[in-house]
Design an enzyme around this catalytic site. Structure first.
Site: not given
Length: 320
Positions: A270, A113, A200, A19, A204
């Protein structure tokens, strides 16, 4: 599968494992829309149990004063859809976390990811019970139970077939997509999850990696001629890796990723945030696994390999 497609919003139960910036945001949106959502937490457990979740969003702030919060998966109810939003560096925990939570006919959706996580989770729950989601979102956790969503938010959702064989658009994908759409989350359908994973990585790999090595936000990396050229070279190597598996990525898509980065608000990736917090980096999922996949197909990606080696060094030294 039939049961999932016919369940109503009130009947379908969701679990969120992890979370944080991603799981907290999407799980909160689902609960706000009236879905039954259960959150597994670690350090933030007591805070969220007592105070709930706070979401600051470009699409409107909201607070959930009460959420179903748990610290142990064994105390959670069995769920129809288990969303995994942990960092891939914590996936070694999944053999303990998933079996108590996912129903016998349930599905695990990986909002993570990199490349290869679906194969790992398939060994735990079976290859016919795994889906992958690619999140196109700028979101950070800025405090316990406090998430700041600054841009984007769509998820590209694909069904996993053993060995990453394409599954097309399945009934259960459409059922979950309807739930997310009702919660204000845009779902993009992927007929081929492996192709989507490689696409993606086009963004990234260069921007996560360079942001750490060069200590820079996305706006600085895209504005400088030298680093933009390096980013383009890295993107082309990702295209070459995908081509080794007969997944074509059009030049127009690469240009679209560059254009979006130009327009993006200055953003700490991130991986850069993890590095600054001295947390483990997702080096293997984002760099190591694609390199291994490409090598298995007889293709070398030398600039990505250099980036990988640098990041492995920095990650080790950073966490001593």
């Amino acid at each position: 599968m039939t049961q999932m497609t016919t369940q109503t919003r009130q009947q379908r139960r969701y679990a969120v494992i992890g979370t944080g910036a991603i799981g907290g945001f999407y799980g909160a949106k689902l609960q706000q829309a009236g879905f039954d959502v259960h959150f597994l937490l670690n350090r933030d457990y007591q805070w969220v149990r007592d105070r709930g979740l706070v979401v600051e969003s470009v699409n409107g702030d909201f607070t959930l004063p009460e959420v179903n919060a748990y610290q142990q998966p064994q105390k959670m109810p069995k769920c129809d859809v288990v969303i995994v939003a942990l960092k891939t560096t914590a996936n070694y925990l999944l053999p303990q976390l998933l079996p108590p939570v996912v129903k016998d006919n349930g599905v695990v959706v990986l909002l993570q990811n990199g490349l290869g996580a679906e194969e790992e989770v398939a060994q735990i729950v079976g290859s016919n019970r795994v889906m992958g989601g690619l999140c196109f979102i700028c979101s950070n956790k800025i405090g316990p139970g406090h998430i700041r969503h600054s841009d984007y938010g769509a998820i590209e959702l694909g069904d996993y077939g053993e060995g990453y064989r394409p599954r097309g658009i399945t009934d259960r994908m459409q059922a979950i997509a309807r739930d997310f759409n009702q919660a204000g989350i845009t779902i993009l359908d992927s007929e081929d999850l492996l192709a989507s994973r490689w696409k993606k990585l086009v963004w990234n790999i260069p921007f996560n990696g360079l942001s750490v090595i060069l200590d820079a936000k996305t706006d600085a990396l895209i504005a400088d001629r030298a680093t933009r050229c390096l980013a383009e070279d890295l993107m082309q190597e990702v295209v070459n890796g995908a081509a080794a598996y007969d997944r074509a990525i059009a030049p127009e898509f690469v240009q679209e990723m560059l254009d979006k980065t130009v327009k993006m608000k200055p953003y700490l990736t991130s991986m850069k945030l993890d590095y600054d917090r001295r947390q483990p980096l997702e080096v293997e999922a984002i760099f190591g696994n694609p390199l291994k996949k490409a090598a298995q197909a007889g293709v070398r990606l030398p600039k990505i390999e250099t980036l990988y080696q640098q990041l492995v060094f920095l990650d080790r030294r950073n966490r001593r």
